[in-house]
Design a protein around this motif. Structure first.
Motif, PDB file in Angstrom:
ATOM      1  N   LEU A 352       0.820  -1.217   0.000  1.00 26.52           N
ATOM      2  CA  LEU A 352       0.000   0.000   0.000  1.00 26.52           C
ATOM      3  C   LEU A 352       0.853   1.266   0.000  1.00 26.52           C
ATOM      4  N   GLU A 353       2.149   1.085  -0.280  1.00 28.02           N
ATOM      5  CA  GLU A 353       3.108   2.194  -0.355  1.00 28.02           C
ATOM      6  C   GLU A 353       3.268   2.890   0.990  1.00 28.02           C
ATOM      7  N   GLY A 354       3.214   2.115   2.065  1.00 26.09           N
ATOM      8  CA  GLY A 354       3.490   2.660   3.386  1.00 26.09           C
ATOM      9  C   GLY A 354       4.982   2.795   3.611  1.00 26.09           C
ATOM     10  N   THR A 355       5.376   3.763   4.422  1.00 28.89           N
ATOM     11  CA  THR A 355       6.806   4.034   4.652  1.00 28.89           C
ATOM     12  C   THR A 355       7.249   3.723   6.074  1.00 28.89           C
ATOM     13  N   ASN A 356       6.386   3.959   7.050  1.00 32.87           N
ATOM     14  CA  ASN A 356       6.772   3.745   8.446  1.00 32.87           C
ATOM     15  C   ASN A 356       6.442   2.313   8.861  1.00 32.87           C
ATOM     16  N   TRP A 357       7.231   1.349   8.353  1.00 27.24           N
ATOM     17  CA  TRP A 357       6.929  -0.062   8.599  1.00 27.24           C
ATOM     18  C   TRP A 357       7.239  -0.477  10.044  1.00 27.24           C
ATOM     19  N   VAL A 358       8.139   0.251  10.704  1.00 31.25           N
ATOM     20  CA  VAL A 358       8.467  -0.093  12.092  1.00 31.25           C
ATOM     21  C   VAL A 358       7.248   0.139  12.997  1.00 31.25           C
ATOM     22  N   ARG A 359       6.589   1.283  12.810  1.00 29.97           N
ATOM     23  CA  ARG A 359       5.379   1.553  13.590  1.00 29.97           C
ATOM     24  C   ARG A 359       4.288   0.523  13.284  1.00 29.97           C
ATOM     25  N   ASN A 360       4.186   0.134  12.019  1.00 31.51           N
ATOM     26  CA  ASN A 360       3.202  -0.877  11.648  1.00 31.51           C
ATOM     27  C   ASN A 360       3.499  -2.219  12.314  1.00 31.51           C
ATOM     28  N   LEU A 361       4.767  -2.561  12.418  1.00 30.94           N
ATOM     29  CA  LEU A 361       5.155  -3.816  13.067  1.00 30.94           C
ATOM     30  C   LEU A 361       4.795  -3.802  14.552  1.00 30.94           C
ATOM     31  N   LEU A 362       5.080  -2.668  15.219  1.00 32.44           N
ATOM     32  CA  LEU A 362       4.727  -2.553  16.636  1.00 32.44           C
ATOM     33  C   LEU A 362       3.212  -2.571  16.834  1.00 32.44           C
ATOM     34  N   MET A 363       2.484  -1.926  15.929  1.00 35.94           N
ATOM     35  CA  MET A 363       1.027  -1.914  16.028  1.00 35.94           C
ATOM     36  C   MET A 363       0.457  -3.323  15.887  1.00 35.94           C
ATOM     37  N   THR A 364       1.079  -4.134  15.045  1.00 33.86           N
ATOM     38  CA  THR A 364       0.637  -5.523  14.876  1.00 33.86           C
ATOM     39  C   THR A 364       0.785  -6.306  16.176  1.00 33.86           C
ATOM     40  N   GLY A 365       1.853  -6.023  16.910  1.00 32.16           N
ATOM     41  CA  GLY A 365       2.053  -6.716  18.175  1.00 32.16           C
ATOM     42  C   GLY A 365       1.090  -6.274  19.259  1.00 32.16           C
ATOM     43  N   TYR A 366       0.600  -5.028  19.175  1.00 30.84           N
ATOM     44  CA  TYR A 366      -0.254  -4.485  20.234  1.00 30.84           C
ATOM     45  C   TYR A 366      -1.745  -4.586  19.935  1.00 30.84           C
ATOM     46  N   ILE A 367      -2.120  -4.739  18.670  1.00 30.74           N
ATOM     47  CA  ILE A 367      -3.527  -4.599  18.306  1.00 30.74           C
ATOM     48  C   ILE A 367      -4.401  -5.683  18.942  1.00 30.74           C
ATOM     49  N   PHE A 368      -3.837  -6.850  19.177  1.00 28.88           N
ATOM     50  CA  PHE A 368      -4.591  -7.913  19.850  1.00 28.88           C
ATOM     51  C   PHE A 368      -4.197  -8.044  21.317  1.00 28.88           C
ATOM     52  N   CYS A 369      -2.890  -7.994  21.587  1.00 25.37           N
ATOM     53  CA  CYS A 369      -2.417  -8.177  22.963  1.00 25.37           C
ATOM     54  C   CYS A 369      -2.779  -6.997  23.862  1.00 25.37           C
ATOM     55  N   GLY A 370      -2.878  -5.789  23.306  1.00 23.33           N
ATOM     56  CA  GLY A 370      -3.208  -4.624  24.125  1.00 23.33           C
ATOM     57  C   GLY A 370      -4.571  -4.728  24.789  1.00 23.33           C
ATOM     58  N   PRO A 371      -5.670  -4.860  24.010  1.00 21.03           N
ATOM     59  CA  PRO A 371      -6.987  -5.028  24.643  1.00 21.03           C
ATOM     60  C   PRO A 371      -7.066  -6.278  25.509  1.00 21.03           C
ATOM     61  N   LEU A 372      -6.372  -7.345  25.078  1.00 18.07           N
ATOM     62  CA  LEU A 372      -6.382  -8.572  25.881  1.00 18.07           C
ATOM     63  C   LEU A 372      -5.724  -8.348  27.237  1.00 18.07           C
ATOM     64  N   PHE A 373      -4.638  -7.587  27.252  1.00 20.90           N
ATOM     65  CA  PHE A 373      -3.940  -7.312  28.511  1.00 20.90           C
ATOM     66  C   PHE A 373      -4.796  -6.471  29.450  1.00 20.90           C
ATOM     67  N   LEU A 374      -5.490  -5.469  28.920  1.00 19.91           N
ATOM     68  CA  LEU A 374      -6.357  -4.633  29.759  1.00 19.91           C
ATOM     69  C   LEU A 374      -7.501  -5.459  30.354  1.00 19.91           C
ATOM     70  N   THR A 375      -8.090  -6.332  29.542  1.00 21.46           N
ATOM     71  CA  THR A 375      -9.154  -7.206  30.045  1.00 21.46           C
ATOM     72  C   THR A 375      -8.627  -8.142  31.117  1.00 21.46           C
ATOM     73  N   PHE A 376      -7.424  -8.683  30.875  1.00 22.27           N
ATOM     74  CA  PHE A 376      -6.821  -9.584  31.865  1.00 22.27           C
ATOM     75  C   PHE A 376      -6.557  -8.867  33.184  1.00 22.27           C
TER      76      PHE A 376
END
Length: 408
Positions: A352-376
């Motif tokens: 998709l011609e994205g440039t900030n792939w590092v932020r995208n990688l970190l977001m991938t790690g948090y998008i599921f674990c973040g809400p799961l951690f708050l619920t836990f």
């Protein structure tokens, strides 16, 4: 596809190895008189099996030295807290009305037992890795209309009926005797003799098939048991609805395509309506392409996780009441498949011609674990307040965090 197969193979080997070292100190072969490991696990209300507490939270007779079993990660996540039980069930050694202890219950302990009996508490134990369940008491409602007149009776005698084949324990059942009951209706101190009886019987059932009993029946309430017919019926219903919708849309699209293919002038002059208004949107980049890519990567990971668990189940890794094997598999496979999530998310993000792939990688790690951690955090805090066994100790939380930090 090759990466997914390799991931599944590695996870399968890890889970299989984990299930082999999961057993007690026993190799399940005994001689007459040998001690067989018996662990008390938890107690809780029968109608809500997810609400469980440690066995000795109730004022039962506890051994002088309470031995805690070393538990796997999955057992801790499952809320298992196994400790040595006060009963001694040596192999082929029968006992009759053996006294565990004589105890004087205080008013507070009587009230604690009465509350547990009123909520229909059950206990869970494991004998040579075989689960045992029984009720701690019952409420006598016979001939009584008002709840204030109910009698609360505590079982003080437990009988273990054990079946063996050669040098293996095959089956164990527990039952109580109504002749040995204590009335807890009044708030007063009571002297109680806790006793147990052990009876051994021979069976022809081979050791390899001793778990088949738990495939056909369960101690859980009837409404909580999984009904395969209901699951299959729901799946078929959803499948039929999807087929109907796809068929309908295909007919509409085919009709429009044939119509405009036959009359090109009509296609140029007629105003676009319906699906034709958005036919060009497939060529536009989404506004939040980083979030979209992260969701796609995390979804791919969860899909592979689900398929892997189903395949392991087909291979029989999760046999009945294999304590914590499923949760261990979830944690291990999720950590291993994190690379697939990151690769899928970043690869699509770059398309998709994205440039900030590092932020995208970190977001991938948090998008599921973040809400799961708050619920836990919320649920674990509630469990700690109520002293439930589902509350995870600090050490387990640190282990899971390190797995996520250094692997995921």
């Amino acid at each position: 596809m090759a990466e997914a197969l390799i991931t599944l193979l590695v996870a399968f080997l890890i889970i299989c190895c984990g299930s082999q070292v999961r057993s007690d100190e026993s190799d399940h072969c005994y001689k007459a008189g040998d001690p067989v490991p018996l662990y008390a696990n938890k107690v809780g209300p029968y109608q809500n099996p997810s609400e469980t507490y440690a066995y000795f939270d109730l004022p039962y007779c506890s051994p002088v030295h309470v031995k805690k079993k070393k538990e796997t990660l999955g057992e801790v996540l499952n809320g298992d807290r196994l400790v040595s039980a006060p009963y001694k069930l040596n192999f082929l050694l029968e006992k009759k009305c053996e006294v565990v202890c004589r105890k004087k219950l205080t008013k507070e302990e009587v009230s604690q037992f009465r509350t547990a009996v009123a909520k229909d508490y059950y206990f869970e134990m494991y004998y040579d890795d075989l689960p045992i369940w029984g009720f701690i008491g019952r409420v006598d409602k016979h001939g009584v209309a008002e709840p204030n007149d109910y009698k609360y009776l505590l079982h003080t005698h437990v009988q273990f009926d054990i079946f063996y084949n050669k040098d293996h324990v095959i089956e164990i059942n527990v039952r109580t005797d109504d002749q040995y009951m204590v009335d807890l209706t009044e708030d007063k101190e009571i002297d109680v003799d806790f006793m147990y009886t052990v009876k051994w019987s021979e069976t022809k059932t081979p050791f390899e098939k001793r778990m088949e009993k738990y495939l056909m029946s369960s101690f859980l309430p009837h409404h909580l048991q999984t009904r395969h017919f209901s699951v299959i019926s729901s799946f078929v219903t959803v499948l039929i609805l999807i087929v109907c919708l796809v068929t309908f849309y295909m007919q509409v699209l085919r009709k429009d395509i044939v119509k405009y293919a036959d009359d090109e002038e009509l296609a140029d002059s007629e105003e676009e309506t319906g699906w034709k208004n958005i036919h060009g949107d497939v060529f536009r980049y989404p506004k939040h392409k980083s979030l979209f890519s992260a969701a796609l990567g995390s979804g791919t990971q969860l899909f592979i996780l689900t398929v892997s668990i189903l395949i392991l189940g087909v291979f029989g890794v999760f046999y009945p009441y294999n304590r914590g094997a499923l949760l261990t598999a979830l944690v291990v496979i999720y950590a291993i498949t994190s690379g697939i999530a990151g690769y899928t998310a970043v690869s699509f993000y770059c398309q998709l011609e994205g440039t900030n792939w590092v932020r995208n990688l970190l977001m991938t790690g948090y998008i599921f674990c973040g809400p799961l951690f708050l619920t836990f955090c919320f649920l674990n805090t509630v469990a700690i307040v109520y002293r439930a066994t589902s509350a995870l100790p600090l050490g387990t939380i640190v282990v899971i965090f390190l797995i996520w930090l250094f692997v995921a």
